[in-house]
Motif scaffolding. Sequence first.
Motif, mmCIF file in Angstrom:
data_model
loop_
_atom_site.group_PDB
_atom_site.id
_atom_site.type_symbol
_atom_site.label_atom_id
_atom_site.label_comp_id
_atom_site.label_asym_id
_atom_site.label_seq_id
_atom_site.Cartn_x
_atom_site.Cartn_y
_atom_site.Cartn_z
ATOM 1 N N UNK A 159 0.835 -1.200 0.000
ATOM 2 C CA UNK A 159 0.000 0.000 0.000
ATOM 3 C C UNK A 159 0.868 1.247 0.000
ATOM 4 N N UNK A 160 0.346 2.315 -0.602
ATOM 5 C CA UNK A 160 1.067 3.584 -0.626
ATOM 6 C C UNK A 160 0.073 4.731 -0.675
ATOM 7 N N UNK A 161 0.433 5.830 -0.021
ATOM 8 C CA UNK A 161 -0.299 7.090 -0.109
ATOM 9 C C UNK A 161 0.710 8.169 -0.468
ATOM 10 N N UNK A 162 0.314 9.088 -1.325
ATOM 11 C CA UNK A 162 1.245 10.107 -1.810
ATOM 12 C C UNK A 162 1.838 10.889 -0.642
ATOM 13 N N UNK A 163 3.175 10.938 -0.611
ATOM 14 C CA UNK A 163 3.881 11.677 0.412
ATOM 15 C C UNK A 163 3.995 10.977 1.744
ATOM 16 N N UNK A 164 3.480 9.747 1.856
ATOM 17 C CA UNK A 164 3.467 9.049 3.142
ATOM 18 C C UNK A 164 4.234 7.739 3.127
ATOM 19 N N UNK A 165 4.935 7.438 2.028
ATOM 20 C CA UNK A 165 5.711 6.217 1.958
ATOM 21 C C UNK A 165 4.895 5.015 1.527
ATOM 22 N N UNK A 166 5.559 3.871 1.469
ATOM 23 C CA UNK A 166 4.936 2.621 1.034
ATOM 24 C C UNK A 166 5.124 1.569 2.108
ATOM 25 N N UNK A 167 4.180 0.637 2.178
ATOM 26 C CA UNK A 167 4.214 -0.395 3.212
ATOM 27 C C UNK A 167 3.884 -1.765 2.640
ATOM 28 N N UNK A 168 4.315 -2.787 3.361
ATOM 29 C CA UNK A 168 3.919 -4.167 3.114
ATOM 30 C C UNK A 168 3.378 -4.701 4.433
ATOM 31 N N UNK A 169 2.083 -5.003 4.443
ATOM 32 C CA UNK A 169 1.403 -5.443 5.669
ATOM 33 C C UNK A 169 1.683 -4.494 6.839
ATOM 34 N N UNK A 170 1.654 -3.199 6.521
ATOM 35 C CA UNK A 170 1.779 -2.171 7.542
ATOM 36 C C UNK A 170 3.186 -1.760 7.903
ATOM 37 N N UNK A 171 4.215 -2.439 7.359
ATOM 38 C CA UNK A 171 5.600 -2.106 7.671
ATOM 39 C C UNK A 171 6.229 -1.378 6.493
ATOM 40 N N UNK A 172 6.988 -0.335 6.781
ATOM 41 C CA UNK A 172 7.596 0.467 5.721
ATOM 42 C C UNK A 172 8.523 -0.375 4.845
ATOM 43 N N UNK A 173 8.491 -0.105 3.567
ATOM 44 C CA UNK A 173 9.369 -0.794 2.625
ATOM 45 C C UNK A 173 10.193 0.221 1.853
ATOM 46 N N UNK A 174 11.298 -0.260 1.303
ATOM 47 C CA UNK A 174 12.193 0.594 0.529
ATOM 48 C C UNK A 174 12.806 -0.239 -0.582
ATOM 49 N N UNK A 175 13.151 0.423 -1.660
ATOM 50 C CA UNK A 175 13.787 -0.271 -2.779
ATOM 51 C C UNK A 175 15.158 -0.786 -2.370
ATOM 52 N N UNK A 176 15.716 -1.665 -3.199
ATOM 53 C CA UNK A 176 16.986 -2.308 -2.905
ATOM 54 C C UNK A 176 18.153 -1.339 -3.072
ATOM 55 N N UNK A 177 19.355 -1.835 -2.728
ATOM 56 C CA UNK A 177 20.561 -1.018 -2.840
ATOM 57 C C UNK A 177 21.548 -1.573 -3.860
ATOM 58 N N UNK A 178 21.101 -2.473 -4.722
ATOM 59 C CA UNK A 178 21.986 -2.989 -5.773
ATOM 60 C C UNK A 178 22.411 -1.830 -6.670
ATOM 61 N N UNK A 179 23.726 -1.658 -6.850
ATOM 62 C CA UNK A 179 24.235 -0.487 -7.550
ATOM 63 C C UNK A 179 24.669 -0.758 -8.983
ATOM 64 N N UNK A 180 24.710 -2.030 -9.375
ATOM 65 C CA UNK A 180 25.137 -2.378 -10.725
ATOM 66 C C UNK A 180 24.186 -3.409 -11.309
ATOM 67 N N UNK A 181 23.988 -3.321 -12.613
ATOM 68 C CA UNK A 181 23.120 -4.276 -13.291
ATOM 69 C C UNK A 181 23.621 -5.703 -13.102
#
Length: 290
Positions: free
Chosen positions: A132-154
């Motif tokens: 779930x996501x709301x504009x300006x409020x971040x994204x969650x998975x089952x209520x816990x904040x999520x973030x994209x990965x940190x892989x820096x190279x293809x």
Amino acid sequence: MSELVSTAEAIAREVGGLLREFYHRGVATEYKGEVDLVTEADRASEALIVRRLGEAFPGHGVFGEEGSRQGLDAEFRWYIDPLDGTTNFAHGFPAFCVVLGCERRAPGLAADADGDMVAGVIYDPLRDEMFAAAKGEGATLNGKRIHVSRAAQLQEALIATGFPSHKRHRSPNVHFYQEFTLRSHGVRRAGSAALDLAYVACGRLDGFWEFNLNPWDTSAGWLLVEEAGGTITHFDGSPFTLDSREVFATNGLIHAEMQALFADMFAGRNLEPIPTPAEFAARRAEADRS
């Protein structure tokens, strides 16, 4: 925005329960195109979503995959896919979801211009995972904040794509698949674009691209990726739009590298030989030193 998201979550869970029932007992399928499947579950689920949205937000518009079109001049417009991954569903392959994305359109906005995506949910009923996501409020998975990965190279990235259910013989994507699968940790093809976008948002995938998608496929995922810190554009890096026939989403860190490969493939230039394992290791060591 919280009311929009919480209501969408409740609707998605109810629809997910309906889909589980259909999934476990089996459904009759039919074709709405030469190879494009539709099931009774798609239609029943869309009808339920439209009914619940009408009860909760009687002034909102709805744009659904299975033909629902109402109130499209309203300030708020919902893009809904009652069953993203119908082919998977029909074959008993456990990768499908419910999608609801809400767009807010300012008064006087041109008909061909996008408003702001303000709320979105993607629900996987078999895994009971609510993105779930709301504009300006971040994204969650089952209520816990999520973030994209940190892989820096293809070469360190796990990415995904999809192929159209119709006109596959005309799709150039198999050529892109070959290049990307040999230049990365691998390319997955799960058959649900919405889930792929959700997985980019939560870091399970580092990138995703696909041709010929629709607003109901991408609306919620667009917001999820951006709210989770990722990047979503056209293949050339220009801003993503709901009417886009192409989607390119990443963790942001590998976006430029993937975009450069897209540009070279479209132009038929600079396609160097696929790196050997030793060359991959040398690149990784160089990246670690820097």
